[in-house]
Design a protein around this motif. Structure first.
Motif, PDB file in Angstrom:
ATOM      1  N   ASP A  41     -71.150  23.691  -5.094  1.00 26.28           N
ATOM      2  CA  ASP A  41     -70.857  25.114  -5.269  1.00 26.28           C
ATOM      3  C   ASP A  41     -71.924  25.964  -4.585  1.00 26.28           C
ATOM      4  O   ASP A  41     -72.361  26.998  -5.095  1.00 26.28           O
ATOM      5  CB  ASP A  41     -70.673  25.485  -6.752  1.00 26.28           C
ATOM      6  CG  ASP A  41     -69.348  24.958  -7.300  1.00 26.28           C
ATOM      7  OD1 ASP A  41     -68.570  24.384  -6.514  1.00 26.28           O
ATOM      8  OD2 ASP A  41     -69.090  25.116  -8.497  1.00 26.28           O
ATOM      9  N   ASN A  89     -66.939  21.928  -7.120  1.00 24.16           N
ATOM     10  CA  ASN A  89     -65.512  22.101  -7.337  1.00 24.16           C
ATOM     11  C   ASN A  89     -64.944  23.275  -6.544  1.00 24.16           C
ATOM     12  O   ASN A  89     -63.747  23.483  -6.514  1.00 24.16           O
ATOM     13  CB  ASN A  89     -65.206  22.287  -8.833  1.00 24.16           C
ATOM     14  CG  ASN A  89     -66.045  23.373  -9.454  1.00 24.16           C
ATOM     15  OD1 ASN A  89     -67.267  23.308  -9.413  1.00 24.16           O
ATOM     16  ND2 ASN A  89     -65.408  24.375 -10.011  1.00 24.16           N
ATOM     17  N   HIS A 124     -72.561  16.830  -9.144  1.00 21.53           N
ATOM     18  CA  HIS A 124     -72.327  18.264  -9.291  1.00 21.53           C
ATOM     19  C   HIS A 124     -72.213  18.591 -10.775  1.00 21.53           C
ATOM     20  O   HIS A 124     -72.783  19.561 -11.250  1.00 21.53           O
ATOM     21  CB  HIS A 124     -71.082  18.719  -8.524  1.00 21.53           C
ATOM     22  CG  HIS A 124     -70.787  20.163  -8.758  1.00 21.53           C
ATOM     23  ND1 HIS A 124     -71.700  21.157  -8.457  1.00 21.53           N
ATOM     24  CD2 HIS A 124     -69.731  20.805  -9.336  1.00 21.53           C
ATOM     25  CE1 HIS A 124     -71.210  22.335  -8.820  1.00 21.53           C
ATOM     26  NE2 HIS A 124     -70.017  22.146  -9.362  1.00 21.53           N
ATOM     27  N   HIS A 205     -73.256  22.938 -12.104  1.00 21.65           N
ATOM     28  CA  HIS A 205     -71.870  23.250 -12.454  1.00 21.65           C
ATOM     29  C   HIS A 205     -71.679  24.077 -13.724  1.00 21.65           C
ATOM     30  O   HIS A 205     -70.907  25.030 -13.721  1.00 21.65           O
ATOM     31  CB  HIS A 205     -71.019  21.978 -12.550  1.00 21.65           C
ATOM     32  CG  HIS A 205     -69.599  22.242 -12.953  1.00 21.65           C
ATOM     33  ND1 HIS A 205     -68.749  22.988 -12.152  1.00 21.65           N
ATOM     34  CD2 HIS A 205     -68.888  21.915 -14.072  1.00 21.65           C
ATOM     35  CE1 HIS A 205     -67.562  23.081 -12.760  1.00 21.65           C
ATOM     36  NE2 HIS A 205     -67.627  22.454 -13.923  1.00 21.65           N
TER      37      HIS A 205
HETATM   38 MN    MN Z   1     -69.048  24.028 -10.185  1.00 20.91          MN
END
Ligand code: MN
Length: 253
Positions: A41, A89, A124, A205
Motif C-alpha cells: 500500500d 491490497n 503486508h 495494513h
Molecule cells: Mn493494506
C-alpha cells in the motif's frame, strides 16, 4: 549497517503533503541505508505499470506521481540502498516495470529475511485478517494471474473506473464491519509465524502501529505493526545492529 521498513503510505495526487514528506524522508533518512523495505500500500491505487507511459499527459496526476516516485527511489538505489517492494491490497498490480524503473526488487508476501541477525517474517498483513471472509474471497480472485491479465488488458480509463469502484465498495463494506474483523486473527498470526519458524513478524495494513508480545511454539515472540503515513507524520522501523525499533516520525511540511 542500517535497514528501514515502512508501509501504507497510500501515495496519491490528492495528498501532496505525504508525497513531499516521503521524498524529504528519502533524502534525509533513507539515504545511506543498506536496505529499504516497503511493505505494501505504497500507492493508494495502481492500475498497471503502463500508467508510466502517461507521465506528462495524465490529468489525474497519477502518472506524474508514479514517475516522480520511481525516479526518487532510483536515485537512492544508485547510491547503494537495496530497495524491496511488497504488494499491498491496493497496489497489488504493481509490476516488474515499475520495480525496474525504481531500481527496486519485488518481494513476495510473505518473505523471510535476515534483520538484526535473526530471521524476520515480512508481510503486508491483509492475509492475516482471516475473519474478513468477504475480503479474503476478493483477495483470492484479485491475486489470480488470469484475473490480473484480464484487468491489465482493459483500456486505462476502464481500469481507473474499476479501481475507484473497488475502493468505494471496500469503503462501504468496511464501514459495516466490526472492529475486530478488520484486525489480524491472533491464531492466524501464531500459525503463520510457526510455519515459517520465526519469532519476529513485521507487517502493516491495519493502520494500528504497535509492538505486540506473544508466544510461538513456547518461545517469546513479537509482532511489530507499522503505521500508515499521514500529513506531517509517518512510521518506520529502524534496524540498527541487532535492535528493531518502531518509531513515529515527523514529516517536514
Ligand atoms: Mn493494506
Amino acid at each position: 549497517m542500517r535497514t528501514l521498513l515502512i508501509s501504507d503510505l497510500h501515495l496519491h495526487p490528492g495528498a501532496p503533503e505525504i508525497t513531499e514528506g516521503f521524498l524529504r524522508w528519502l533524502e534525509e533518512r533513507a539515504c545511506g541505508s543498506d536496505a529499504l523495505y516497503i511493505l505494501g500500500d505504497f500507492f493508494e491505487a495502481w492500475i498497471g505499470d503502463d500508467l508510466l507511459d502517461l507521465a506528462g499527459a495524465d490529468p489525474t496526476g497519477n502518472a506524474d506521481l508514479a514517475a516522480r516516485i520511481a525516479r526518487a527511489l532510483k536515485r537512492l538505489a544508485e547510491d547503494g540502498t537495496a530497495i524491496f517492494l511488497m504488494h499491498g491490497n491496493r497496489d497489488f498490480l504493481l509490476g516488474e516495470r515499475f520495480a525496474r524503473e525504481a531500481g527496486a526488487t519485488l518481494l513476495e508476501d510473505p518473505s523471510v529475511v535476515e534483520l538484526g541477525g535473526q530471521p524476520v517474517l515480512l508481510m503486508h498483513g491483509d492475509s492475516l485478517c482471516t475473519r474478513d471472509e468477504a475480503y479474503q474471497a476478493f483477495r483470492a480472485q484479485a491475486r489470480h494471474p488470469l484475473w490480473q491479465q484480464q484487468v491489465l488488458a482493459m483500456p486505462i480509463d476502464q481500469r481507473v473506473a474499476l479501481a475507484s469502484q473497488l475502493r468505494a465498495q471496500s469503503g462501504e463494506a468496511n464501514s459495516n464491519k466490526a472492529e475486530d474483523i478488520m484486525d489480524v486473527t491472533p491464531e492466524e498470526v501464531v500459525k503463520v509465524m510457526a510455519a515459517h519458524g520465526v519469532t519476529t513478524l513485521i507487517h502493516g495494513h491495519t493502520h494500528r502501529p504497535a509492538v505486540h508480545e506473544l508466544e510461538v511454539d513456547g518461545q517469546r515472540a513479537q509482532r511489530i505493526v507499522l503505521g500508515d503515513w499521514q500529513p506531517g507524520k509517518g512510521w518506520e522501523i529502524v534496524v540498527d545492529g541487532g535492535a528493531l525499533r518502531l518509531r513515529e516520525i515527523p514529516l517536514s511540511q
